[in-house]
Design an enzyme around this catalytic site. Structure first.
Site, PDB file in Angstrom:
ATOM      1  N   GLU A 476       0.862  -1.229  -0.133  1.00 29.93           N
ATOM      2  CA  GLU A 476      -0.023   0.014  -0.081  1.00 29.93           C
ATOM      3  C   GLU A 476       0.816   1.395   0.018  1.00 29.93           C
ATOM      4  OE1 GLU A 476      -3.250  -0.351   2.918  1.00 29.93           O
ATOM      5  OE2 GLU A 476      -3.679  -1.852   1.980  1.00 29.93           O
ATOM      6  N   GLU A 573      -7.206  -7.498  -1.345  1.00 36.85           N
ATOM      7  CA  GLU A 573      -7.324  -7.236   0.037  1.00 36.85           C
ATOM      8  C   GLU A 573      -8.988  -6.868  -0.106  1.00 36.85           C
ATOM      9  OE1 GLU A 573      -5.397  -4.813   2.879  1.00 36.85           O
ATOM     10  OE2 GLU A 573      -3.329  -5.765   2.226  1.00 36.85           O
TER      11      GLU A 573
END
Ligand SMILES: *[C@@H]1O[C@H](CO)[C@@H](O)[C@H](O)[C@H]1NC(C)=O
Ligand SMILES: *[C@@H]1O[C@H](CO)[C@@H](O)[C@H](O)[C@H]1NC(C)=O
Ligand SMILES: *[C@@H]1O[C@H](CO)[C@@H](O)[C@H](O)[C@H]1NC(C)=O
Ligand SMILES: *[C@@H]1O[C@H](CO)[C@@H](O)[C@H](O)[C@H]1NC(C)=O
Ligand SMILES: *[C@@H]1O[C@H](CO)[C@@H](O)[C@H](O)[C@H]1NC(C)=O
Ligand SMILES: *[C@@H]1O[C@H](CO)[C@@H](O)[C@H](O)[C@H]1NC(C)=O
Ligand SMILES: *[C@@H]1O[C@H](CO)[C@@H](O)[C@H](O)[C@H]1NC(C)=O
Ligand SMILES: *[C@@H]1O[C@H](CO)[C@@H](O)[C@H](O)[C@H]1NC(C)=O
Length: 901
Positions: A476, A573
């Protein structure tokens, strides 16, 4: 005083042969030709002012030592994470003393020849190491192995080895203060995580300073083995294998790399073979002093039929034994073996007709494969306490839930060899992140240098595993810059992008491309892949559903509304939180904590507003528990969070699986679902499907169904009921029909039954097999209304059901008319198979989300959290230890939705 002995057994070349998976054990012993002196065992441990002085196991950590010696109690208990914060703020010194066994003396006697190296497989993290009062080195990275040349520093008797470990928290803060030119955010985790600051300044498990699912335990210790390696001529530092397929002549070859540490120039022969494939070759070897890399290509015998390695669900996981034999002219030898497997992997990013953007999918052995799985986090805050049993339970659980992939998430640790060996055997593909997460990172020279060594070592350690299918630079961090998580001004942004490219592209990617040409590399997750590269490695929107992978969380929107999910190419995710069971929580709490509004419940929740988010999402469809018995209400609330989680992740995953062939408004071709998260680091609320300790939440039972190879998915779209057949099969086509039934909530007899026509279902695709207007269906079925009925369906070919039974509700169960307390009773019997027990349930009325919980008895049911539309159902409990009908009967709790209010 440690009395150590020479051993002739090997270590990190954990070439494990698992013929019987019940007999799994870590690294089988291999003779490496070196003399190895293990320094593991009991050491002395003291803190900075010597108020604590105790015996400590190596490998181990300070917390574990303090607990084992009774100085502290379980760090996971209640609020102990805060109470024991002082441990991580102090500095600690490990000391051992040892005499040399004869083998070392022999080497030392050979003046001018011979070398003794002190090897630390892993130090956590900031340390200064001294031997007999001489500083021999420092460490600053828990993900690296450190080798120190100690030739000439050893005495025959009473050698003193000392490892001074500085507080990781103090070090991180010091490094951040020293970084004066600009800040490197985030400074601290959100207060709800009760964690420590500046973890991005230290090469240590990033989650050890707290995460939104885990405690802050910034461990200190010697978390892996310590040993002396004593040798006269050479030793082997590592040994890797890369299998390559040449499509031009359909042949396989194996590139074998050997990394030598050479003392004296020598010549000899290297013999490499794969006996089962009648493939062997011999090579000349010529070594000069220093660290030397050699590589050899073994051509696999073209007359042999190679069996490929396939992901679970797509074929066998065939592993072959490769042997290597080094013989030097002076008589020194080295022997090793490792399991190799034949498979290719490609990450396909190419144009898709009628869609903007690019595809994003994995092709294994030339076949597109839909990745089904979850995300893996550290198994324990104290890594020294992770056992092979814990890893086995988790990986078996993953496979039992029909998973073929896991992502080793970038905020934890590179897993131990055992983990990857088991994934090779189970056919679980690994998406391997490098350990950087949710932060920006400094790029000082020494930081880059230690990262480079870390990446090199880890790639060499892991690249021989067929299970590892992709490397990814970080978790991320592209998104953090692109979507401005840290309030960086537009003017400053180029500075951070430059650091980002420096670390992940110019360094990490560069090393990976040099070290491993056999699998793809992505710079981040989520990322737009080649599109991110085109945009200078930080895309404007790394969450773009038309490119690469995405992470997506939304706790506020009703998760039953599938139209709200982004139709992504690859969902790496997504997820929802729930609470673990009372039996798991009771190990770290007392009965006064068993209330959803207790301090304990608030303390364990590390995600801002997490407890309220769960209830709000649950309340959209369910009446919240209101028992007047507070412990019962607590149990029921745990239950309702698990129902919500299972239902939400099911709907989202089914949406992605059914999107594998669709292009709708330019979006679709989803080819992977890795929900967040498989496992837990402690007993607390989280997105996991398996609790700390290995107990399955409702979600995990459901995953086995929504990850079934052939699945039926029912949705309502624009007033129609649609049923899709999703098939992960590679080739066979099926003729199937959907069998559809409507039930009223108050009766065991279907109100009506329908069948679709026989339809041919695409292999590796999603096919619409049933479509009918919902209002027509309801009126055709007599008395049904949205509130009074539900719909069940499955796929059937000839007579056989080929998909799990599935259902959809036409209204929220909280509005269901006729749903009554089912009055479930049960009997338990021995099922006739060792450790298997048959639980027969009887109910007076249909029951939904029927949940069986046997508290602490480890094991799992063949079915749980199910819809019970018959008066009698039998499920099987398979225990993981010996138990009895009496124990199960005494511990079994059965809950259904209508029982909690
Ligand atoms: C020694 O260190 C411990 C742990 O940091 C601390 O609690 C204690 O107060 C210190 N004792 C003295 C005498 O300085
Ligand atoms: C820990 O070690 C560091 C570095 O040597 C030092 O600055 C610090 O004061 C020490 N902390 C304690 C509690 O002794
Ligand atoms: C390889 O497979 C072919 C076709 O199945 C078979 O005819 C041949 O005997 C096999 N060769 C070996 C060495 O097993
Ligand atoms: C963001 O940064 C600006 C200055 O660049 C500052 O004025 C503002 O208060 C910051 N906002 C937050 C939420 O920190
Ligand atoms: C089955 O096929 C027939 C003929 O094509 C069609 O009329 C009918 O509507 C189909 N039935 C269903 C349930 O789709
Ligand atoms: C419809 O419901 C009414 C009232 O509940 C009942 O009396 C009747 O038998 C039902 N009809 C059918 C076809 O199920
Ligand atoms: C509950 O089930 C038991 C056993 O089947 C039965 O004897 C009892 O009458 C049922 N109670 C209700 C309220 O249906
Ligand atoms: C719990 O809620 C249900 C449904 O609203 C209600 O019928 C029941 O009386 C409530 N029970 C208690 C103990 O408040």
């Amino acid at each position: 005083m440690n009395h150590v002995a020479c051993s002739f057994v090997g270590f990190y070349l954990s070439t494990v042969f698992f013929l019987d998976s019940a007999l799994l054990s870590e690294a089988s012993s291999l003779r490496l030709g070196d003399n190895i002196v293990s320094l593991n065992g009991k050491w002395q441990l003291v803190n900075s002012n010597s108020t604590f002085s105790l015996s400590a196991e190596v490998p181990g950590c300070v917390h574990t030592a303090l607990q084992r010696q009774g100085v502290i109690s379980d760090p996971y208990y209640r609020f102990n994470d805060l109470a024991y914060r002082w441990i991580s703020l102090d500095n600690w010194t490990y000391t051992t003393s040892f005499s040399l066994p004869a083998c070392v003396e022999e080497v030392q006697d050979v003046q001018g020849k011979g070398k003794v190296v002190l090897v630390f497989e892993g130090v956590d993290t900031i340390s200064t190491i001294s031997l007999n009062g001489v500083t021999i080195g420092t460490t600053d990275n828990m993900f690296r192995r450190y080798d120190f040349d100690v030739t000439g520093l050893l005495k025959d008797q009473e050698n003193i080895l000392q490892v001074f470990i500085m507080s990781a928290v103090a070090y991180a803060s010091q490094r951040s203060r020293a970084h004066t030119k600009y800040r490197v955010p985030p400074d601290c985790p959100p207060p709800v995580q009760k964690g420590e600051c500046h973890v991005n300044f230290i090469r240590k498990a990033q989650s050890s300073f707290s995460w939104d699912w885990g405690p802050s335990f910034p461990t200190l210790g010697i978390w892996k083995g310590v040993r002396l390696e004593v040798f006269n001529t050479f030793r082997v530092l590592s040994f890797t294998t890369s299998l390559k397929y040449d499509s031009a002549d359909s042949s396989w070859s194996v590139e074998v790399e050997l990394f030598f540490d050479v003392v004296v120039a020598s010549k000899g022969l290297v013999h490499i073979s794969i006996p089962l494939l009648l493939s062997e070759a011999e090579f000349q070897l010529s070594l000069t002093p220093g660290q030397r890399k050699t590589s050899f290509i073994l051509q696999v015998n073209q007359f042999q039929n190679v069996s490929l390695w396939w992901p679970f669900g797509h074929g066998d996981q065939r592993l072959y034994n490769l042997e290597i034999n080094v013989k030097l002219d002076d008589g020194e030898t080295f022997k090793a073996q490792r399991m190799v497997a034949f498979r290719t992997v490609e990450l396909v990013q190419e144009l898709i007709p009628s869609s903007p953007g690019l595809s994003f999918y994995f092709r294994i052995n030339g076949k597109p494969i839909f990745l089904k799985g979850s995300n893996w986090i550290p198994v324990h805050a104290f890594q020294d306490q992770v056992t092979t049993d814990m890893i086995t339970v988790l990986l078996r659980s993953a496979q039992k839930a029909n998973m073929n992939a896991l992502r080793v998430w970038g905020g934890g640790v590179y897993e131990q060899d055992f983990f990857y060996n088991l994934c090779d055997m189970y056919g679980i593909m690994i998406w391997q992140d490098f350990m950087f997460a949710c932060a920006l990172y400094p790029t000082e020279r020494d930081f880059i240098q230690t990262v480079r060594e870390e990446i090199t070592q880890q790639v060499r350690r892991l690249k021989s595993h067929p299970s590892v299918v992709i490397w990814s630079g970080n978790n991320e961090n592209e998104a953090a810059i692109a979507t401005d998580w840290f309030n960086i001004s537009v003017a400053d942004r180029p500075l951070y992008v430059k650091d980002y490219v420096n670390l992940y592209v110019d360094n990490i990617r560069d090393i990976v491309l040099q070290e491993d040409s056999t699998r793809p590399f992505l710079v981040s997750s989520p990322t737009n892949g080649v599109e991110s590269e085109r945009e200078g490695w930080v895309a404007q929107n790394p969450y773009d559903p038309n490119f690469g992978d995405t992470h997506y969380y939304n706790y506020f929107t009703d998760c039953w509304d599938w139209t709200a999910f982004p139709r992504t190419r690859f969902a790496s995710e997504y997820g929802f939180q729930s609470w673990p069971s009372l039996s798991t929580l009771s190990k770290v709490s007392v009965s006064s904590d068993w209330d959803f509004s207790s301090n304990f419940s608030a303390h364990r929740q590390h995600h801002e507003d997490g407890n309220q988010q769960m209830l709000r999402q649950a309340e959209l469809h369910y009446i919240l528990p209101n028992s007047t018995d507070s412990v019962q209400r607590y149990r029921d609330t745990i239950y309702i969070t698990q129902v919500m989680q299972a239902q939400c992740v099911k709907i989202q995953t089914e949406f992605y699986r059914r999107s594998r062939s669709d292009i709708s408004e330019g979006k679709g071709h989803t080819m992977g679902t890795l929900y967040w998260q498989l496992n837990d680091i402690w007993q607390g609320p989280s997105w996991s499907s398996v609790e700390f300790g290995g107990k399955w939440k409702m979600l995990h039972y459901w995953a086995a169904d929504f990850y079934a190879p052939v699945l039926s998915v029912g949705i309502e779209d624009k007033g129609d009921l649609l049923i899709y057949a999703v098939s992960d099969r590679q080739s066979e086509q099926h003729s199937v029909k959907a069998k559809v039934k409507l039930f009223s909530w108050s009766s065991f007899n279907p109100v009506c039954s329908l069948e679709s026509n026989m339809t041919t279902v695409k292999a590796g695709g999603s096919t619409l097999v049933f479509q009918q207007s919902m209002s027509a269906l309801l009126s055709q079925c007599g008395n049904c209304t949205r509130r009074s009925c539900l719909i069940t369906f499955h796929l059937s070919s000839a007579a056989e059901p080929i998909s799990p039974h599935n259902h959809i509700f036409l209204s929220s169960p909280r509005q269901a008319e006729g749903l009554q307390k089912p009055n479930i009773t049960f009997t338990v019997k021995d099922a006739g198979v060792v450790q298997n027990f048959a639980v027969t349930l009887h109910c007076s009325f249909p029951a939904v989300y029927v949940w069986l919980d046997v508290d602490d008895v480890p094991g799992h049911f063949n079915l749980n959290g199910f819809l019970m539309l018959s008066k009698k159902t039998t499920v099987i409990f398979g225990a993981w230890r010996s138990t009895s009908v009496e124990e199960i009967t005494a511990n079994l709790h059965i809950t259904s939705l209508r029982d909690v209010y």
